[in-house]
Design a protein around this motif. Structure first.
Motif, PDB file in Angstrom:
ATOM      1  N   LYS B   8       0.823  -1.068   0.016  1.00 28.27           N
ATOM      2  CA  LYS B   8       0.145   0.047  -0.029  1.00 28.27           C
ATOM      3  C   LYS B   8       0.854   1.333   0.034  1.00 28.27           C
ATOM      4  O   LYS B   8       1.918   1.385   1.057  1.00 28.27           O
ATOM      5  CB  LYS B   8      -0.961   0.013   1.264  1.00 28.27           C
ATOM      6  CG  LYS B   8      -2.275  -0.069   0.729  1.00 28.27           C
ATOM      7  CD  LYS B   8      -3.125   0.194   2.037  1.00 28.27           C
ATOM      8  CE  LYS B   8      -4.347  -0.969   1.895  1.00 28.27           C
ATOM      9  NZ  LYS B   8      -4.934  -1.421   3.155  1.00 28.27           N
ATOM     10  N   ASN B   9       0.460   2.204  -1.096  1.00 31.81           N
ATOM     11  CA  ASN B   9       1.294   3.429  -0.984  1.00 31.81           C
ATOM     12  C   ASN B   9       2.938   3.296  -0.776  1.00 31.81           C
ATOM     13  O   ASN B   9       3.179   4.077  -0.038  1.00 31.81           O
ATOM     14  CB  ASN B   9       0.642   4.294   0.124  1.00 31.81           C
ATOM     15  CG  ASN B   9      -0.880   4.521  -0.407  1.00 31.81           C
ATOM     16  OD1 ASN B   9      -1.632   3.795   0.337  1.00 31.81           O
ATOM     17  ND2 ASN B   9      -1.214   5.142  -1.163  1.00 31.81           N
ATOM     18  N   ASN B  11       6.448   4.169  -1.325  1.00 40.51           N
ATOM     19  CA  ASN B  11       7.149   5.173  -1.844  1.00 40.51           C
ATOM     20  C   ASN B  11       8.576   4.980  -1.484  1.00 40.51           C
ATOM     21  O   ASN B  11       8.889   4.611  -0.398  1.00 40.51           O
ATOM     22  CB  ASN B  11       6.854   6.566  -1.335  1.00 40.51           C
ATOM     23  CG  ASN B  11       5.594   7.111  -1.895  1.00 40.51           C
ATOM     24  OD1 ASN B  11       5.408   7.264  -3.271  1.00 40.51           O
ATOM     25  ND2 ASN B  11       4.073   7.021  -1.372  1.00 40.51           N
ATOM     26  N   LYS B  20       6.489   5.410  -7.051  1.00 40.86           N
ATOM     27  CA  LYS B  20       5.168   6.453  -6.669  1.00 40.86           C
ATOM     28  C   LYS B  20       4.277   5.916  -6.284  1.00 40.86           C
ATOM     29  O   LYS B  20       3.561   5.266  -7.037  1.00 40.86           O
ATOM     30  CB  LYS B  20       5.302   7.462  -7.743  1.00 40.86           C
ATOM     31  CG  LYS B  20       6.515   8.414  -8.075  1.00 40.86           C
ATOM     32  CD  LYS B  20       6.507   8.672  -9.568  1.00 40.86           C
ATOM     33  CE  LYS B  20       7.795   9.035 -10.008  1.00 40.86           C
ATOM     34  NZ  LYS B  20       8.141   8.228 -11.177  1.00 40.86           N
ATOM     35  N   ASP B  21       3.784   5.639  -5.011  1.00 40.85           N
ATOM     36  CA  ASP B  21       2.672   5.135  -4.389  1.00 40.85           C
ATOM     37  C   ASP B  21       2.174   3.871  -5.018  1.00 40.85           C
ATOM     38  O   ASP B  21       1.243   3.658  -5.484  1.00 40.85           O
ATOM     39  CB  ASP B  21       1.403   6.200  -4.732  1.00 40.85           C
ATOM     40  CG  ASP B  21       1.250   7.149  -3.483  1.00 40.85           C
ATOM     41  OD1 ASP B  21       1.560   6.751  -2.443  1.00 40.85           O
ATOM     42  OD2 ASP B  21       0.534   8.123  -3.717  1.00 40.85           O
ATOM     43  N   THR B  23       0.753   0.302  -5.331  1.00 45.40           N
ATOM     44  CA  THR B  23      -0.101  -0.122  -4.605  1.00 45.40           C
ATOM     45  C   THR B  23      -0.528  -1.327  -5.354  1.00 45.40           C
ATOM     46  O   THR B  23      -1.126  -1.369  -6.486  1.00 45.40           O
ATOM     47  CB  THR B  23      -1.432   0.722  -4.102  1.00 45.40           C
ATOM     48  OG1 THR B  23      -0.817   1.985  -3.615  1.00 45.40           O
ATOM     49  CG2 THR B  23      -2.393  -0.053  -3.488  1.00 45.40           C
ATOM     50  N   GLY B  58       4.827   3.742   3.434  1.00 49.62           N
ATOM     51  CA  GLY B  58       3.963   2.531   2.896  1.00 49.62           C
ATOM     52  C   GLY B  58       3.805   1.486   3.835  1.00 49.62           C
ATOM     53  O   GLY B  58       4.403   1.450   4.718  1.00 49.62           O
ATOM     54  N   ARG B 207       5.519   3.734 -11.337  1.00 50.92           N
ATOM     55  CA  ARG B 207       4.155   3.597 -11.100  1.00 50.92           C
ATOM     56  C   ARG B 207       3.528   2.503 -11.813  1.00 50.92           C
ATOM     57  O   ARG B 207       4.098   2.068 -12.739  1.00 50.92           O
ATOM     58  CB  ARG B 207       3.759   4.843 -12.212  1.00 50.92           C
ATOM     59  CG  ARG B 207       3.395   6.116 -11.193  1.00 50.92           C
ATOM     60  CD  ARG B 207       2.820   7.087 -12.131  1.00 50.92           C
ATOM     61  NE  ARG B 207       3.441   8.290 -12.471  1.00 50.92           N
ATOM     62  CZ  ARG B 207       3.624   9.519 -11.593  1.00 50.92           C
ATOM     63  NH1 ARG B 207       2.680   9.412 -10.632  1.00 50.92           N
ATOM     64  NH2 ARG B 207       4.301  10.338 -11.829  1.00 50.92           N
TER      65      ARG B 207
END
Lengths: 127, 288, 217
Positions: B8-9, B11, B20-21, B23, B58, B207
């Motif tokens: 989750k998230n 970074n 970047k994030d 997830t 994260g 990403r």
């Protein structure tokens, strides 16, 4: 049981597999009570995802073609002729709908379509 | 479906690259392919999951428990194959095994011996003398001999010949036969995934771009080929990528129905995972 | 579990281990036959142990740096903490081995080598603890290559500086045993260096653990 997947079909994989299993059941190739392969082994053999085979089995079960016993596996459900016939009719209808759609996009009118169908039926009966 | 691993998230920023994030979650009983070009963040993501690099932020959960708080417990149930091996090459296979084995509470010597036999490895050989394929097999044997629930592999197939790669795929499918097992593996050789992956996660420039069932992905997309005369301003918009040559066009679409309607006379094929990957990476995407 | 990581380090240097253990046996004899500090064998033992530890630790570090095995180990249930602790244990194990070898040698050939007394043992352990107590955290912080440079100069200086320092102590008639002005029985005073060494080792280990926990492997 025979399952052949097409790469050029418009139908999604799960639909192709489902239809072909159904066909095998209709043809009595898969007799009632016969155990189907596990989700994983069917997926491996067909080179598709387990998520796809899982979906196929779930839908076949929902439609009453197979039963799944937890921890045991999936089996062809006891035959219900009426339901099978109904389902077969449904499949034919679906195919016809597809044909109609295609004909329309090619500009074939209803009369032409009728005569084409008659011709095909005639040829079939001659065989 | 129950997730085995949830990210989750996530970074992480380096000088010239960042995650970047990120997830995603991995489902039980599934093989998830993690694809992307070299340098897209695959190894960084895997290393962050394993705690080999520190994440800036994260959460990572394994079987529902936070991995930071349950490091030993979760790693005890994870098997790892890292791309460069990270073995002490000076040691023999047996010596290296003797280093690794004691840290797993469920190490199973019988399973290990069976793999060694199956892979035709010699225990008194030095790791440095193994070929690339042998080394990968050895790494797999080490990773699968402690009854792991999740196998994480970073580029296990890079630099291997097609025969060894297909052997590895068979090993993975064999491992998956037992219920409750999962595999997560990164690769840039996507043809490996066409056969065995259940889920596809695509990462590009740190990403997550795509995270979908593989068959669904291949069902909803189509590789379209046809005559150039079909291509006009309106139909062009149907394609995510489009290449034209004097002889015709070739493109990837996500709007199969519209293509059928507007261009009845074209050839539509199921794409490969590679087609999909190339469609979405590197700003190639002219959808949306 | 830790011991397996120490065994791993020993296996990495197994080719040289035998030669070095022989060196541990004859080193002190050679040194005390050449120079006689008359100090309970301290210089001979200290220099031998230091050299041995330094060479072994250096070789292990070289392999760690070359193969990056730490990444794999830290991805297993070993975790970073065990990896760090094992390095300290490695130094300690080698020290114990040296002591045992020294005792055995002195039993076999009592004429060539002086018996190890508690002071010699304590001082050696203390100095070892100070040197590696600095070296290990520095290496975890700056990596193998930079540390090699730093320690090269250090090791280069040791043979020159230490005998001089100890000689100076002796010429000024300062004995280690009476540098502790506490009213403890002699036996406890003799053990104080060992105790100090352990404290320094533990502090250094905590620092190393903190440094390594923040490292990207």
């Amino acid at each position: 049981m025979k399952i052949i997947l097409s790469n050029v079909s418009d139908q999604p994989l799960y639909q192709q597999i489902k239809d072909q299993i159904k066909t095998s059941i209709f043809n009595n190739e898969l007799k009632e009570g016969v155990q189907l392969p596990s989700i994983r082994s069917l997926a491996n053999d067909l080179h598709v995802s387990v998520l796809t085979t899982k979906r196929v089995y779930a839908e076949l079960e929902a439609e009453g073609f197979i039963v799944t016993r937890v921890g045991k596996g999936s089996y062809v459900a006891p035959g219900n002729l009426e339901m099978l016939m109904e389902s077969k009719r449904h499949m034919v209808e679906a195919k016809l709908a597809e044909v109609c759609q295609m004909a329309r996009s090619l500009g074939i009118n209803t009369d032409d379509l009728h005569s084409m169908l008659d011709l095909i039926l005639e040829e079939e009966s001659e065989k | 479906m129950t997730p085995i691993l949830e990210v989750k998230n996530l970074n992480k920023t380096y000088n010239n690259f960042s995650l970047k994030d990120v997830t995603f979650s991995l489902n039980k009983d599934c093989i998830t392919g993690f694809i992307g070009t070299n340098g897209s963040g695959k190894t960084t993501t895997i290393k962050a999951i394993l705690g080999l690099i520190l994440k800036d932020s994260g959460k990572i959960k394994f079987s529902g428990m936070d991995m930071d708080d349950n490091e030993r417990k979760s790693k005890n149930k994870i098997g790892i194959v890292l791309d460069e091996g990270y073995f002490y090459e000076e040691l023999t296979l047996k010596e290296m095994k003797n280093v690794i084995a004691p840290c797993y509470t469920e190490w199973d010597e019988a399973v290990f011996s069976a793999y060694i036999k199956q892979f035709d490895l010699k225990l008194d050989q030095k790791i440095a003398t193994l070929s690339k394929g042998m080394r990968m097999k050895y790494a797999v044997a080490l990773a699968l001999s402690h009854h792991a629930d999740l196998l994480i592999m970073d580029e296990p197939t890079s630099g291997l010949d097609p025969l060894v790669r297909s052997e590895l795929m068979d090993i993975l499918l064999n491992f998956m036969k037992e219920p409750g097992k999962s595999v997560f593996f990164s690769t840039h050789i996507t043809s490996d995934l066409d056969k065995i992956a259940d889920m596809i996660i695509l990462i590009d420039d740190g990403r997550i771009i795509v995270n979908e069932e593989k068959d669904e992905l291949l069902d909803t997309h189509a590789l379209v080929k046809g005559d150039n005369r079909f291509i006009n301003e309106q139909t062009q918009k149907l394609f995510l990528t489009l290449h034209q040559s004097p002889y015709g066009f070739e493109g990837i679409t996500r709007k199969k129905k519209d293509v059928r309607r507007l261009m009845p006379d074209v050839l539509m094929e199921r794409p490969t995972v590679e087609d999909i990957m190339l469609t979405y990476i590197g700003g190639n995407n002219n959808a949306n | 579990m830790l011991i397996n990581l120490v065994l791993k380090d020993l296996m990495l240097v197994k080719k040289y281990l035998f030669v070095l253990l022989v060196f541990a046996a004859i080193g002190p004899i050679y040194i005390s036959s050449k120079v006689d500090f008359n100090n309970g064998g301290l210089v001979g033992f200290l220099l031998t142990v230091l050299l041995l530890e330094y060479i072994l630790f250096g070789m292990v570090s070289k392999f760690e740096d070359k193969y990056k095995g730490a990444a794999l180990l830290c991805a297993t249930p070993y975790t970073r903490n065990s990896f760090v602790k094992a390095k300290y244990l490695f130094i300690f194990v080698i020290f114990i081995c040296s002591v045992i070898i020294h005792i055995i040698t002195s039993v076999i050939m009592p004429s060539g080598i002086e018996k190890l007394n508690i002071t010699t043992l304590g001082i050696t352990f203390l100095i070892l603890s100070i040197i590696f107590g600095i070296l290990i955290p520095v290496q975890f912080k700056f990596g193998y290559d930079k540390t090699k440079l730093i320690s090269f100069f250090t090791i280069f200086l040791i043979p020159f500086v230490f005998p001089a320092v100890i000689g100076w102590f002796q010429s000024n008639h300062i004995s280690f045993a009476i540098t502790f002005p506490f009213p403890f029985p002699e036996i406890i005073q003799a053990w104080i260096p060992c105790f100090l060494a352990l404290v320094i080792g533990c502090v250094s280990m905590v620092i190393s653990l903190k440094i390594y926990a923040k490292k990207d492997l």
